[in-house]
Design a protein around this motif. Structure first.
Motif, mmCIF file in Angstrom:
data_model
loop_
_atom_site.group_PDB
_atom_site.id
_atom_site.type_symbol
_atom_site.label_atom_id
_atom_site.label_comp_id
_atom_site.label_asym_id
_atom_site.label_seq_id
_atom_site.Cartn_x
_atom_site.Cartn_y
_atom_site.Cartn_z
ATOM 1 N N LEU B 9 0.816 -1.216 0.000
ATOM 2 C CA LEU B 9 0.000 0.000 0.000
ATOM 3 C C LEU B 9 0.849 1.266 0.000
ATOM 4 O O LEU B 9 0.375 2.336 -0.375
ATOM 5 C CB LEU B 9 -0.929 0.014 1.220
ATOM 6 C CG LEU B 9 -1.999 -1.088 1.229
ATOM 7 C CD1 LEU B 9 -2.714 -1.118 2.562
ATOM 8 C CD2 LEU B 9 -3.001 -0.859 0.108
ATOM 9 N N ASP B 10 2.110 1.147 0.416
ATOM 10 C CA ASP B 10 2.976 2.329 0.454
ATOM 11 C C ASP B 10 3.565 2.652 -0.915
ATOM 12 O O ASP B 10 4.125 3.723 -1.107
ATOM 13 C CB ASP B 10 4.120 2.107 1.459
ATOM 14 C CG ASP B 10 3.576 1.758 2.832
ATOM 15 O OD1 ASP B 10 2.492 2.264 3.164
ATOM 16 O OD2 ASP B 10 4.221 0.968 3.545
ATOM 17 N N ASP B 11 3.436 1.717 -1.844
ATOM 18 C CA ASP B 11 4.141 1.849 -3.122
ATOM 19 C C ASP B 11 3.174 1.952 -4.289
ATOM 20 O O ASP B 11 3.318 1.269 -5.288
ATOM 21 C CB ASP B 11 5.043 0.624 -3.359
ATOM 22 C CG ASP B 11 5.921 0.325 -2.173
ATOM 23 O OD1 ASP B 11 6.323 1.278 -1.490
ATOM 24 O OD2 ASP B 11 6.204 -0.860 -1.944
ATOM 25 N N ALA B 12 2.175 2.816 -4.147
ATOM 26 C CA ALA B 12 1.072 2.797 -5.100
ATOM 27 C C ALA B 12 1.510 2.921 -6.557
ATOM 28 O O ALA B 12 0.943 2.266 -7.414
ATOM 29 C CB ALA B 12 0.072 3.903 -4.765
ATOM 30 N N ASP B 13 2.508 3.727 -6.850
ATOM 31 C CA ASP B 13 2.849 3.900 -8.266
ATOM 32 C C ASP B 13 4.142 3.185 -8.643
ATOM 33 O O ASP B 13 4.695 3.420 -9.711
ATOM 34 C CB ASP B 13 2.932 5.396 -8.615
ATOM 35 C CG ASP B 13 2.243 5.669 -9.954
ATOM 36 O OD1 ASP B 13 1.532 4.777 -10.449
ATOM 37 O OD2 ASP B 13 2.426 6.773 -10.492
#
Lengths: 293, 174
Positions: B9-13
């Protein structure tokens, strides 16, 4: 100008492919419910691209084997939520035991959309202009829902609550839909009116009736594109039960629609026009039912 | 239970690696989750025969074959296609399976600007695989999700009709 400001592109999200129902439910809960399940994605992807929705997590459920397959189970046909619209046309079990879905399928969007869109996804979205949600009402279907507290089954009559609002709670997932098996003393009919084939219908209607000879013992008639939800027309149903389908009865059912339907105002079609179209369509489809279609 | 890792969830892109078979060749590429399949095909793999038109599933210009079925490549993210077999108009052209359709489109001027043509061909190809002798009405119905903004529909229906007849007679249309 930055392309981000002009292009039709989704906001950034994380992607997770679930292998089981439990994994999918768990991921949803741990994303703080700021997540969306994606199956065929034929309505969700445009909504994401237009940024009408912008979840932080997309949970792909299309690889969950438990949600696939079509089989008889007791007096029902159990249709896995991931069944694609094109399978409604190609699967012999559908044609034999849920022929109303088979009849409605060619009217659902276009061929390439039918190749990806799923039955469970269509019912979960509950678009009031869609064919399949309305047909679950006509068929007295039950919707199997998995959630954190287990699995439950909800009658279609209790499932569609308001515009795009259903009995599904956040984080719950439709896993299958149960259709009572089609019987020898039953008949069905379906049709819709649209400006062009594949467009959303101006009004559409499907029905399932149980006959004793030529007398209607029971009938369920469901309309779509007439209200905020798929809509059963109970007044029209009541005028038909216990009678045979003659011109007088059909006219009475058509007249009853005025009490059953209160179409919302729209730029495209006035309420009076839509009610008129519903009457015309009901007469046409009941006529076909009378011929045994 | 395995599966979901919350750090995701911290690395959305952040890009992820996807693998698929495109036009018979194994391909791996790095994509952001929000990148659509049509953008991946055109921008990363430089297969620009697939056209991005409306980007919301209405116009049919972006149709490709995914595991043997025509789908809108604008209506799925490339990550969803991980593990799939994709044929674009380039692959269908190379393999020769639509050579008769292409020749008949050419002969009958069934294209003007050509923007819709790849989608029309992918769709017509699937139609003729499923229905050997479609009526003109069935052809029109099948094309209902493909827009030709030059409005060349009549010649497109003619071309598909001619190929269907030629194929069922055992010969080619050309």
């Amino acid at each position: 100008m930055d392309i981000e400001e002009t292009a039709v592109k989704a906001r950034a999200f994380s992607y997770f492919r679930a292998a089981t129902i439990d994994q999918a439910l768990d991921a949803h809960a741990r994303a703080g419910d700021d997540a969306r399940f994606i199956a065929g994605g034929q309505s969700l992807v445009p909504a994401l691209s237009l940024r009408l929705q912008a979840p932080r997590l997309l949970i792909d459920i299309t690889h969950i084997d438990e949600m696939r397959g079509i089989r008889r189970e007791g007096g029902y046909l159990r249709i896995g939520a991931l069944t694609r619209h094109c399978e409604m046309l190609s699967e012999p079990l559908i044609a034999e035991f849920a022929p109303l879905l088979h009849a409605a399928a060619p009217f659902v969007a276009h061929r390439a959309i039918r190749n990806r869109g799923t039955f469970g996804g269509s019912v979960a979205l509950a678009d009031p202009a869609s064919e399949f949600p309305a047909m679950t009402l006509a068929l007295d279907a039950e919707i199997e829902i998995a959630g954190a507290t287990g699995t439950r089954r909800v009658k279609a009559d209790d499932f569609f609550l308001d515009l795009f609002e259903t009995a599904l709670q956040p984080g719950e997932l439709i896993t299958a839909i149960y259709i009572p098996l089609f019987k020898a003393d039953q008949r069905f009919a379906f049709d819709e009116l649209a400006r062009r084939r594949g467009d959303y219908a101006l009004v559409g209607c499907g029905m399932l009736a149980t006959f004793a000879g030529e007398r209607i013992d029971d009938i369920r008639i469901s309309f779509f594109s007439v209200s905020n939800t798929p809509t059963r027309v109970r007044g029209a149903e009541a005028t038909l039960i216990g009678s045979s389908l003659d011109a007088e009865r059909i006219a009475a059912a058509q007249a009853a629609l005025e009490g059953d339907l209160a179409p919302p105002d729209s730029d495209e079609v006035s309420p009076a026009m839509r009610l008129h179209l519903a009457r015309v369509l009901l007469g046409r489809v009941l006529g076909r039912l009378g011929e045994g279609a | 239970m395995s599966g979901f890792d919350e750090t995701l969830l911290d690395d959305a892109d952040e890009t992820v690696r996807v693998r698929f078979i495109v036009n018979g060749r194994k391909v791996a590429c790095e994509v952001a989750p929000r990148e659509t399949l049509v953008d991946c095909l055109r921008n990363t793999l430089e297969l620009t025969g697939t056209h991005a038109g409306c980007e919301m599933g209405a116009c049919g210009a972006c149709l490709v074959q995914l595991d043997g079925r025509a789908v809108h490549s604008c209506l799925m993210f490339a990550v969803q296609a991980d593990g799939a077999a994709i044929n674009t108009i380039e692959g269908l052209t190379e393999s020769g399976v639509i050579a008769d359709l292409q020749a008949e489109f050419h002969r009958r001027n069934a294209l003007q600007c050509g923007f819709c043509t790849p989608g029309m061909l992918v769709n017509a190809h699937e139609l003729l695989l499923q229905v050997a002798q479609p009526s003109r009405e069935e052809i029109r119905d099948a094309l209902s999700g493909n827009y030709c903004r030059c409005t060349g529909y009549e010649a497109i229906v003619d071309a598909i009709d001619a190929v269907a007849k030629a194929r069922s007679e055992g010969g080619g249309a050309t």
